[in-house]
Write an enzyme that holds these catalytic residues in place. Structure first.
Site, PDB file in Angstrom:
ATOM      1  N   THR A  26       0.816  -1.206   0.000  1.00 37.58           N
ATOM      2  CA  THR A  26       0.000   0.000   0.000  1.00 37.58           C
ATOM      3  C   THR A  26       0.853   1.261   0.000  1.00 37.58           C
ATOM      4  O   THR A  26       1.989   1.250   0.495  1.00 37.58           O
ATOM      5  CB  THR A  26      -0.896   0.001   1.266  1.00 37.58           C
ATOM      6  N   ASP A  27       0.278   2.353  -0.491  1.00 41.63           N
ATOM      7  CA  ASP A  27       0.985   3.641  -0.433  1.00 41.63           C
ATOM      8  C   ASP A  27       1.035   4.199   0.993  1.00 41.63           C
ATOM      9  O   ASP A  27       1.776   5.141   1.267  1.00 41.63           O
ATOM     10  CB  ASP A  27       0.340   4.662  -1.378  1.00 41.63           C
ATOM     11  N   GLU A  28       0.260   3.585   1.917  1.00 43.58           N
ATOM     12  CA  GLU A  28       0.196   4.137   3.276  1.00 43.58           C
ATOM     13  C   GLU A  28       1.527   3.983   4.014  1.00 43.58           C
ATOM     14  O   GLU A  28       1.764   4.659   5.021  1.00 43.58           O
ATOM     15  CB  GLU A  28      -0.964   3.494   4.054  1.00 43.58           C
TER      16      GLU A  28
ATOM     17  N   TYR B  86      -1.745  -0.492  10.959  1.00 43.75           N
ATOM     18  CA  TYR B  86      -1.867  -1.152   9.651  1.00 43.75           C
ATOM     19  C   TYR B  86      -0.676  -0.814   8.768  1.00 43.75           C
ATOM     20  O   TYR B  86       0.023  -1.701   8.262  1.00 43.75           O
ATOM     21  CB  TYR B  86      -3.174  -0.734   8.954  1.00 43.75           C
TER      22      TYR B  86
ATOM     23  N   LYS C 161       2.399  -3.190   7.299  1.00 41.28           N
ATOM     24  CA  LYS C 161       2.675  -3.379   5.871  1.00 41.28           C
ATOM     25  C   LYS C 161       4.105  -2.923   5.544  1.00 41.28           C
ATOM     26  O   LYS C 161       4.810  -3.561   4.762  1.00 41.28           O
ATOM     27  CB  LYS C 161       1.665  -2.603   5.006  1.00 41.28           C
TER      28      LYS C 161
HETATM   29  P1  NAD Z   1      -9.353  -7.482   2.156  1.00 40.78           P
HETATM   30  O1  NAD Z   1      -9.350  -7.212   3.632  1.00 40.78           O
HETATM   31  O2  NAD Z   1     -10.582  -7.240   1.365  1.00 40.78           O
HETATM   32  O3  NAD Z   1      -8.945  -9.016   1.897  1.00 40.78           O
HETATM   33  C1  NAD Z   1      -7.917  -9.638   2.593  1.00 40.78           C
HETATM   34  C2  NAD Z   1      -8.029 -11.146   2.356  1.00 40.78           C
HETATM   35  O4  NAD Z   1      -6.961 -11.783   3.079  1.00 40.78           O
HETATM   36  C3  NAD Z   1      -9.344 -11.753   2.859  1.00 40.78           C
HETATM   37  O5  NAD Z   1      -9.878 -12.628   1.892  1.00 40.78           O
HETATM   38  C4  NAD Z   1      -8.923 -12.506   4.109  1.00 40.78           C
HETATM   39  O6  NAD Z   1      -9.744 -13.650   4.377  1.00 40.78           O
HETATM   40  C5  NAD Z   1      -7.499 -12.906   3.766  1.00 40.78           C
HETATM   41  N1  NAD Z   1      -6.690 -13.131   4.972  1.00 40.78           N
HETATM   42  C6  NAD Z   1      -6.590 -12.328   6.064  1.00 40.78           C
HETATM   43  N2  NAD Z   1      -5.805 -12.908   6.988  1.00 40.78           N
HETATM   44  C7  NAD Z   1      -5.384 -14.083   6.447  1.00 40.78           C
HETATM   45  C8  NAD Z   1      -4.527 -15.132   6.922  1.00 40.78           C
HETATM   46  N3  NAD Z   1      -3.980 -15.077   8.150  1.00 40.78           N
HETATM   47  N4  NAD Z   1      -4.297 -16.193   6.114  1.00 40.78           N
HETATM   48  C9  NAD Z   1      -4.868 -16.264   4.877  1.00 40.78           C
HETATM   49  N5  NAD Z   1      -5.682 -15.323   4.405  1.00 40.78           N
HETATM   50  C10 NAD Z   1      -5.937 -14.245   5.178  1.00 40.78           C
HETATM   51  O7  NAD Z   1      -8.116  -6.669   1.610  1.00 40.78           O
HETATM   52  P2  NAD Z   1      -7.930  -5.907   0.208  1.00 40.78           P
HETATM   53  O8  NAD Z   1      -8.463  -4.546   0.341  1.00 40.78           O
HETATM   54  O9  NAD Z   1      -8.367  -6.771  -0.887  1.00 40.78           O
HETATM   55  O10 NAD Z   1      -6.345  -5.794   0.173  1.00 40.78           O
HETATM   56  C11 NAD Z   1      -5.553  -6.851  -0.366  1.00 40.78           C
HETATM   57  C12 NAD Z   1      -4.078  -6.453  -0.286  1.00 40.78           C
HETATM   58  O11 NAD Z   1      -3.862  -5.250  -1.010  1.00 40.78           O
HETATM   59  C13 NAD Z   1      -3.596  -6.200   1.141  1.00 40.78           C
HETATM   60  O12 NAD Z   1      -2.297  -6.720   1.265  1.00 40.78           O
HETATM   61  C14 NAD Z   1      -3.603  -4.684   1.259  1.00 40.78           C
HETATM   62  O13 NAD Z   1      -2.623  -4.248   2.173  1.00 40.78           O
HETATM   63  C15 NAD Z   1      -3.262  -4.280  -0.165  1.00 40.78           C
HETATM   64  N6  NAD Z   1      -3.797  -2.970  -0.598  1.00 40.78           N
HETATM   65  C16 NAD Z   1      -5.117  -2.644  -0.423  1.00 40.78           C
HETATM   66  C17 NAD Z   1      -5.590  -1.405  -0.874  1.00 40.78           C
HETATM   67  C18 NAD Z   1      -7.039  -1.024  -0.751  1.00 40.78           C
HETATM   68  O14 NAD Z   1      -7.396   0.114  -1.093  1.00 40.78           O
HETATM   69  N7  NAD Z   1      -7.923  -1.895  -0.340  1.00 40.78           N
HETATM   70  C19 NAD Z   1      -4.704  -0.505  -1.484  1.00 40.78           C
HETATM   71  C20 NAD Z   1      -3.359  -0.881  -1.644  1.00 40.78           C
HETATM   72  C21 NAD Z   1      -2.922  -2.110  -1.210  1.00 40.78           C
HETATM   73  P1  TYD Z   2     -10.772   3.935   4.217  1.00 41.35           P
HETATM   74  O1  TYD Z   2     -11.726   3.504   3.161  1.00 41.35           O
HETATM   75  O2  TYD Z   2     -10.847   3.292   5.566  1.00 41.35           O
HETATM   76  O3  TYD Z   2      -9.317   3.794   3.595  1.00 41.35           O
HETATM   77  P2  TYD Z   2      -7.869   4.312   4.193  1.00 41.35           P
HETATM   78  O4  TYD Z   2      -8.031   4.713   5.592  1.00 41.35           O
HETATM   79  O5  TYD Z   2      -7.040   3.086   4.059  1.00 41.35           O
HETATM   80  O6  TYD Z   2      -7.457   5.431   3.302  1.00 41.35           O
HETATM   81  O7  TYD Z   2     -10.955   5.490   4.443  1.00 41.35           O
HETATM   82  C1  TYD Z   2     -10.803   6.413   3.373  1.00 41.35           C
HETATM   83  C2  TYD Z   2     -10.888   7.808   3.947  1.00 41.35           C
HETATM   84  O8  TYD Z   2     -12.218   8.024   4.441  1.00 41.35           O
HETATM   85  C3  TYD Z   2      -9.970   8.044   5.142  1.00 41.35           C
HETATM   86  O9  TYD Z   2      -9.487   9.381   5.085  1.00 41.35           O
HETATM   87  C4  TYD Z   2     -10.867   7.863   6.350  1.00 41.35           C
HETATM   88  C5  TYD Z   2     -12.222   8.340   5.848  1.00 41.35           C
HETATM   89  N1  TYD Z   2     -13.404   7.674   6.426  1.00 41.35           N
HETATM   90  C6  TYD Z   2     -14.479   8.436   6.900  1.00 41.35           C
HETATM   91  O10 TYD Z   2     -14.451   9.688   6.868  1.00 41.35           O
HETATM   92  N2  TYD Z   2     -15.559   7.783   7.405  1.00 41.35           N
HETATM   93  C7  TYD Z   2     -15.630   6.434   7.471  1.00 41.35           C
HETATM   94  O11 TYD Z   2     -16.662   5.883   7.975  1.00 41.35           O
HETATM   95  C8  TYD Z   2     -14.529   5.656   6.981  1.00 41.35           C
HETATM   96  C9  TYD Z   2     -14.554   4.156   7.017  1.00 41.35           C
HETATM   97  C10 TYD Z   2     -13.435   6.326   6.444  1.00 41.35           C
END
Ligand code: NAD
Ligand code: TYD
Length: 351
Positions: A132-134, A157, A161
């Site tokens: 992630t970019d975070e 988080y 990461k």
């Molecule tokens: P998500 O929470 O929707 O899915 C995570 C998956 O991992 C789930 O299916 C869960 O069951 C599985 N999981 C969790 N713990 C596990 C374990 N101990 N063993 C096996 N499986 C396990 O997450 P997402 O949003 O799809 O993100 C996927 C990846 O991409 C993550 O690594 C996250 O850090 C990265 N990412 C997410 C975003 C975003 O905006 N959602 C952006 C950049 C990077």
């Molecule tokens: P989120 O979807 O949790 O992603 P991330 O924190 O990983 O960027 O949140 C996106 C943005 O929205 C973040 O600035 C937090 C804000 N947010 C709210 O204002 N209300 C909410 O209920 C949630 C879940 C997030």
């Protein structure tokens, strides 16, 4: 080309789109989806693939080192795309240890299993870590994260990461493990668990519930449609240089409050509600602890090296996303049961 590709976290939001893309793109390869099926993992996301000849699902936990070694020994994976993680910042604030265990220990278990299984024979093998970019921390009003930006994670988080990213690079430098990484901005689209901002807002508008906006809603995120991320992952998987990191982003920055207003307007139109009806549901709530102000990605490296560019503009992506949530009521209703209700109460009510 890899013959046995292990995708971890494939039942989650991004993972399910990556699995679908890979199953279709690599008919000669076997795609193994390994997922623990936590609250965020949902096999409904992949119902359409169940009969695919080259798709296999295994329920397993990446924190279990023995299980990981046994699965590598049994199947002989020659490539890994690692997405499994605990992924929600607010949950990491409530329970950091779960993030340390899954995101750090789980990643090391996979690195160890790959290293043991590949035993120095790295030709044609690849360990791709999706991040992630975070990890880069928080930007002010100006600037973009590049691959050279120093890590400065600020939530449990992002710290977990960042730690996993460092370990993946350490295995490249120390053991020569053939790794590649990418760090992406906020994704949105179908299958996202409704604890994250966009699906949460869509669901609350649908049910005419308050729309919780943290602080003043001035935090900025760079939003990318999930299928564009999956396509970027395919390009990095195929062509990313070993040891390298690729930043992926939407070039699409929105203040939270503007984004919530946009979703309100689009949904009022789709639901036949009066203009402004949903905006009246906006409710400013206590800010997230340590809330990062702004994320924004410079994606020029992946664009220049691998020819990637997002295909969805935000207007079309957000409409597609809203349509999907409105058409998939059963998917949402199934999820919004016991555990989610308890989380929601803790996060939004008991302050
Ligand atoms: P998500 O929470 O929707 O899915 C995570 C998956 O991992 C789930 O299916 C869960 O069951 C599985 N999981 C969790 N713990 C596990 C374990 N101990 N063993 C096996 N499986 C396990 O997450 P997402 O949003 O799809 O993100 C996927 C990846 O991409 C993550 O690594 C996250 O850090 C990265 N990412 C997410 C975003 C975003 O905006 N959602 C952006 C950049 C990077
Ligand atoms: P989120 O979807 O949790 O992603 P991330 O924190 O990983 O960027 O949140 C996106 C943005 O929205 C973040 O600035 C937090 C804000 N947010 C709210 O204002 N209300 C909410 O209920 C949630 C879940 C997030």
């Amino acid at each position: 080309m890899a013959e046995k590709i292990l995708i971890t976290g494939g039942a989650g939001f991004i993972g399910s789109h990556v699995v679908r893309l890979f199953v279709g793109a690599y008919p000669q390869a076997q795609i193994f989806n390994l997922d623990k099926l936590t609250y965020a993992g949902n096999l409904e996301n992949l119902r359409d693939l169940e009969q695919a000849r080259n798709y296999h699902f295994t329920k397993a936990d990446i924190t279990d080192a023995e299980q990981m070694n046994a699965l590598f020994a049994e199947h002989g994976f020659d490539a890994v795309v690692h997405l499994a993680a605990e992924s929600h910042v607010d949950r990491s604030i409530l329970n950091p240890l779960e993030f340390i265990t899954t995101n750090i220990i789980g990643t090391v278990n996979l690195l160890n299993a790959a290293r043991a299984s590949w035993a120095g024979q790295f030709e044609g093998r690849r360990f791709y870590h999706v991040s992630t970019d975070e990890v880069y921390g928080s930007l002010g009003a100006e600037g973009l994260f590049t691959e050279e930006t120093a890590y400065d994670p600020r939530s449990p988080y992002s710290a977990s990461k960042a730690s996993s990213d460092h370990l993946v690079r350490a295995y490249f430098h120390t053991y020569g493990l053939p790794v590649v990484l990418s760090n992406c901005s906020n994704n949105y689209g179908p299958n996202q668990f409704p604890e994250k901002l966009i699906p949460l807002i869509i669901n609350n508008i649908k049910h005419k519930k308050p729309l919780p906006v943290y602080g003043q809603g001035l935090n900025v995120r760079d939003w990318l449609y999930v299928e564009d991320h999956a396509k970027a992952i395919r390009l990095v998987f195929e062509g990313g240089r070993l040891g390298q990191t690729y930043n992926i982003g939407g070039m699409n920055e929105w203040r939270n409050i503007d984004l919530v207003r946009l979703v309100c307007r689009v949904m009022d139109g789709k639901l036949g509600r009066a203009e402004g009806e949903s905006e009246a549901l906006i409710s400013y709530v206590k800010d997230r602890a340590g809330h990062d102000l702004r994320y924004a990605i410079d994606a020029s490296k992946i664009r220049h090296e691998l020819g990637w560019t997002p295909e969805h503009d935000f207007e079309s992506g957000i409409r597609k996303t809203i349509d999907w949530y409105l058409a998939n009521e059963a998917w949402l209703d199934d999820i919004l049961s016991g555990d989610y209700q308890r989380y929601y109460e803790e996060q939004y009510v008991r302050r």
